[in-house]
Design an enzyme around this catalytic site. Structure first.
Site, PDB file in Angstrom:
ATOM      1  CE  LYS A  42     -41.608  62.021  42.826  1.00  0.00           C
ATOM      2  NZ  LYS A  42     -40.968  63.052  41.986  1.00  0.00           N
ATOM      3  CG  ASN A  43     -44.560  64.493  40.778  1.00  0.00           C
ATOM      4  OD1 ASN A  43     -43.520  64.326  41.411  1.00  0.00           O
ATOM      5  ND2 ASN A  43     -44.777  63.931  39.599  1.00  0.00           N
ATOM      6  CB  CYS A  47     -35.071  60.165  36.994  1.00  0.00           C
ATOM      7  SG  CYS A  47     -35.422  59.345  38.546  1.00  0.00           S
ATOM      8  NE  ARG A  70     -36.558  65.448  33.812  1.00  0.00           N
ATOM      9  CZ  ARG A  70     -37.032  64.908  34.935  1.00  0.00           C
ATOM     10  NH1 ARG A  70     -36.332  63.987  35.551  1.00  0.00           N
ATOM     11  NH2 ARG A  70     -38.197  65.262  35.426  1.00  0.00           N
ATOM     12  N   PRO A  71     -34.084  70.161  29.799  1.00  0.00           N
ATOM     13  CG  PRO A  71     -34.729  71.083  27.741  1.00  0.00           C
ATOM     14  CD  PRO A  71     -34.645  69.786  28.495  1.00  0.00           C
ATOM     15  CB  ILE A  72     -34.508  74.704  33.334  1.00  0.00           C
ATOM     16  CG1 ILE A  72     -33.033  75.136  33.260  1.00  0.00           C
ATOM     17  CG2 ILE A  72     -34.662  73.471  34.192  1.00  0.00           C
ATOM     18  CD1 ILE A  72     -32.508  75.643  34.592  1.00  0.00           C
ATOM     19  CG  ASP A  73     -35.865  75.533  27.036  1.00  0.00           C
ATOM     20  OD1 ASP A  73     -36.091  74.562  27.791  1.00  0.00           O
ATOM     21  OD2 ASP A  73     -36.322  75.597  25.880  1.00  0.00           O
ATOM     22  CG  LEU A  74     -40.141  75.516  28.051  1.00  0.00           C
ATOM     23  CD1 LEU A  74     -41.156  74.390  28.118  1.00  0.00           C
ATOM     24  CD2 LEU A  74     -40.455  76.426  26.855  1.00  0.00           C
ATOM     25  CG  ASP A 118     -44.227  60.460  36.222  1.00  0.00           C
ATOM     26  OD1 ASP A 118     -43.288  60.529  35.411  1.00  0.00           O
ATOM     27  OD2 ASP A 118     -44.436  61.331  37.091  1.00  0.00           O
ATOM     28  NE  ARG A 163     -35.103  60.922  42.986  1.00  0.00           N
ATOM     29  CZ  ARG A 163     -34.195  61.588  42.302  1.00  0.00           C
ATOM     30  NH1 ARG A 163     -33.277  60.938  41.640  1.00  0.00           N
ATOM     31  NH2 ARG A 163     -34.209  62.875  42.257  1.00  0.00           N
TER      32      ARG A 163
HETATM   33  C1  UD1 Z   1     -42.869  66.691  36.142  1.00  0.00           C
HETATM   34  C2  UD1 Z   1     -42.957  65.555  37.132  1.00  0.00           C
HETATM   35  C3  UD1 Z   1     -42.475  64.259  36.509  1.00  0.00           C
HETATM   36  C4  UD1 Z   1     -43.268  63.981  35.233  1.00  0.00           C
HETATM   37  C5  UD1 Z   1     -43.234  65.190  34.306  1.00  0.00           C
HETATM   38  C6  UD1 Z   1     -44.131  65.030  33.109  1.00  0.00           C
HETATM   39  C7  UD1 Z   1     -42.587  66.634  39.254  1.00  0.00           C
HETATM   40  C8  UD1 Z   1     -41.697  66.794  40.436  1.00  0.00           C
HETATM   41  N1  UD1 Z   1     -42.115  65.863  38.279  1.00  0.00           N
HETATM   42  O1  UD1 Z   1     -41.503  66.827  35.788  1.00  0.00           O
HETATM   43  O2  UD1 Z   1     -42.702  63.208  37.438  1.00  0.00           O
HETATM   44  O3  UD1 Z   1     -42.676  62.883  34.567  1.00  0.00           O
HETATM   45  O4  UD1 Z   1     -43.676  66.369  35.003  1.00  0.00           O
HETATM   46  O5  UD1 Z   1     -45.438  64.784  33.487  1.00  0.00           O
HETATM   47  O6  UD1 Z   1     -43.692  67.128  39.226  1.00  0.00           O
HETATM   48  N2  UD1 Z   1     -39.012  70.708  28.923  1.00  0.00           N
HETATM   49  C9  UD1 Z   1     -38.289  71.576  28.140  1.00  0.00           C
HETATM   50  N3  UD1 Z   1     -37.908  72.778  28.664  1.00  0.00           N
HETATM   51  C10 UD1 Z   1     -38.248  73.151  29.940  1.00  0.00           C
HETATM   52  C11 UD1 Z   1     -39.002  72.261  30.730  1.00  0.00           C
HETATM   53  C12 UD1 Z   1     -39.367  71.039  30.192  1.00  0.00           C
HETATM   54  O7  UD1 Z   1     -37.946  71.280  27.000  1.00  0.00           O
HETATM   55  O8  UD1 Z   1     -37.877  74.262  30.358  1.00  0.00           O
HETATM   56  C13 UD1 Z   1     -39.394  69.384  28.371  1.00  0.00           C
HETATM   57  C14 UD1 Z   1     -38.735  68.247  29.146  1.00  0.00           C
HETATM   58  O9  UD1 Z   1     -37.436  68.005  28.675  1.00  0.00           O
HETATM   59  C15 UD1 Z   1     -39.669  67.105  28.884  1.00  0.00           C
HETATM   60  C16 UD1 Z   1     -41.034  67.793  28.839  1.00  0.00           C
HETATM   61  O10 UD1 Z   1     -40.780  69.170  28.594  1.00  0.00           O
HETATM   62  O11 UD1 Z   1     -39.395  66.502  27.652  1.00  0.00           O
HETATM   63  C17 UD1 Z   1     -41.846  67.617  30.099  1.00  0.00           C
HETATM   64  O12 UD1 Z   1     -41.164  68.172  31.171  1.00  0.00           O
HETATM   65  P1  UD1 Z   1     -41.910  68.829  32.414  1.00  0.00           P
HETATM   66  O13 UD1 Z   1     -43.388  68.781  32.209  1.00  0.00           O
HETATM   67  O14 UD1 Z   1     -41.275  70.143  32.686  1.00  0.00           O
HETATM   68  O15 UD1 Z   1     -41.525  67.799  33.555  1.00  0.00           O
HETATM   69  P2  UD1 Z   1     -40.994  68.119  35.008  1.00  0.00           P
HETATM   70  O16 UD1 Z   1     -41.692  69.305  35.563  1.00  0.00           O
HETATM   71  O17 UD1 Z   1     -39.523  68.064  35.028  1.00  0.00           O
END
Ligand code: UD1
Length: 417
Positions: free
Chosen positions: A22-23, A116, A121-125, A306, A398
């Site tokens: 899926k990922n 989930c 789960r911020p998107i700042d990065l 996961d 999912r």
């Molecule tokens: C992806 C996977 C998810 C897996 C996760 C970690 C998909 C669709 N999902 O999720 O199954 O559990 O990787 O291996 O591929 N973070 C920030 N700022 C950001 C982005 C992330 O602080 O802008 C933090 C998140 O809150 C979290 C950590 O970084 O604590 C890991 O997140 P990230 O690696 O981005 O996970 P996803 O891409 O959402």
């Protein structure tokens, strides 16, 4: 709403194929937007998250159809550059469309993604990186407006955490940016490599995928291609956990051993036997599992967050104490409360969970609350004496294709009603 009924303590046996990842499928579907062309993607699992991505593509004006596990996506037409709130909320990966739409059209309007609840789960990065590449981004009441008036340009991006999603968004956007982008502290997950393979087949120029520093040289345009998605390492780990808790021997096909490098030691320490030859895993488990070394979830190549929940289901029955430390997400122990209902002994506080293995679990009525937690409840219920009920399959679907059918094929007594 569909529920699951599971009669536990049945031994599993036989052979199943592990579904496609899926990922991997989700970011590749977003990346097809760059190609203005037809793409044929094989080994795509049938999941609600994938359906959500297809709905986004169609909303954007693209054509997307499925025949079994093959998706045909034609992104020649792109009539919009925005995604409505309702579609964005369906899953976390919807945010990966940001880099793709922005790179193709120079603008994008969308909303904060759903997915989930695993803590904040911020998107700042993602946003900081796209700003560095020349995007102007404004946020208002959950709406994200991005414009790259002069197009995107390559940049040197250092991630403070190797976020999987941010790495994917940057890689996709950087493919059509002017100049070279470097990402240091990039995510190294196999799904990143699969995305890079796909983009390179489309004419992209991505080096070092799977290593800490990624280099992406922007190109003028990309074309469509045909690509086969890698197997899902988390589904493999879940099936291994299911066999482990039931003292079973099973055969898993479509295994890439390197992708399971951090997971296999836990099973081996628990007393399981694993033999892999030419992508086929022969897995067998002892009558009584042993506690294994501490599990600390970290980005790849470390132990995947996961797989934490399904492997914890195994620890609840392993003789001795197993300690889990969850370092990736803040709140990823929702399954623990449900394990207690089955008679497990687990104490979780903050990022740490201590599991004292018990001899037996007993059936109960369980509430699923997230995707991997749902899979862990299925694993635990397979080992519990009596009939357990899991209140909903909506999270499970999912990420796990026809999981009830897969487990029934292996001899489990599981019914979706
Ligand atoms: C992806 C996977 C998810 C897996 C996760 C970690 C998909 C669709 N999902 O999720 O199954 O559990 O990787 O291996 O591929 N973070 C920030 N700022 C950001 C982005 C992330 O602080 O802008 C933090 C998140 O809150 C979290 C950590 O970084 O604590 C890991 O997140 P990230 O690696 O981005 O996970 P996803 O891409 O959402």
């Amino acid at each position: 709403m569909a529920r699951l009924l599971i009669e536990g303590c049945k031994k599993l046996g036989g052979e199943v194929r592990v579904q496609g990842s899926k990922n991997s499928t989700l970011p590749i579907l977003a990346a097809t937007v760059l190609t203005k062309d037809e793409n044929v993607l094989h080994n795509c699992p049938c999941l609600t998250d994938i359906d959500a991505a297809l709905r986004i593509l169609r909303y954007l004006g693209c054509k997307a159809s499925r025949s079994g596990h093959t998706l045909v996506v034609n992104t020649k037409e792109l009539t919009g550059d925005s995604i409505p709130d309702s579609l964005m909320r369906e899953m976390r990966s919807s945010i990966i469309f940001l880099g793709a739409i922005l790179a193709r059209t120079g603008r994008a309007r969308l909303y904060f993604p759903g997915g989930c609840e695993l803590g904040p789960r911020p998107i700042d990065l993602h946003m900081d990186a796209l700003r560095k590449m020349g995007a102007e981004i404004t946020e208002c009441h959950g709406e994200i407006n991005c414009v790259a008036r002069k197009g995107l340009r390559g940049a040197a991006i250092a991630l403070s955490f190797p976020s999987v999603g941010a790495t994917e968004n940057i890689m996709i956007a950087a493919c059509l940016a002017k100049g070279t982008t470097t990402i240091t502290n990039a995510a190294r997950e196999p799904e990143i490599e699969d995305l890079a393979d796909y983009l390179n087949k489309c004419g992209g120029c991505i080096h070092n995928a799977g290593e800490g520093t990624l280099v992406i040289e922007g190109v003028e345009s990309l074309h469509g291609t045909s690509h086969s998605i890698i197997p899902d390492r988390i589904v493999a780990a879940t099936l291994m956990s299911a066999a482990a808790v039931t003292g079973s021997q099973i055969v898993l096909r479509d295994i890439i051993p390197a992708h399971l490098g951090a997971i296999m030691p836990a099973f081996e320490e628990a007393g399981c036997n694993i033999n892999i030859k030419e992508g086929v895993m022969d897995f067998s488990s002892p009558q009584r599992l042993k506690a294994f070394r501490n599990v600390r979830t970290t980005p790849y190549p470390g132990f995947p967050t996961d797989a934490q929940a399904p492997v914890m289901a195994m620890a609840t029955l392993a003789k001795g104490t197993t300690v889990f430390v969850e370092t990736v997400f803040e709140s990823r122990y929702k399954h623990v409360g449900e394990f207690l209902r089955l008679g497990a002994q687990v104490k979780a506080e903050g990022r740490v969970a201590v599991v004292e293995g018990v001899q037996n679990l007993y059936s109960s009525s369980l509430q699923a609350q997230d995707l991997r937690g749902s899979a862990a409840l299925v694993v635990a219920a397979l080992a519990a004496q009596g009939k357990s009920e899991i209140n909903t399959t909506k999270y499970l679907e999912r990420g796990y294709e026809d999981f009830d059918v897969v487990l029934s094929t292996l001899g489990a007594e599981i019914k979706k009603i």
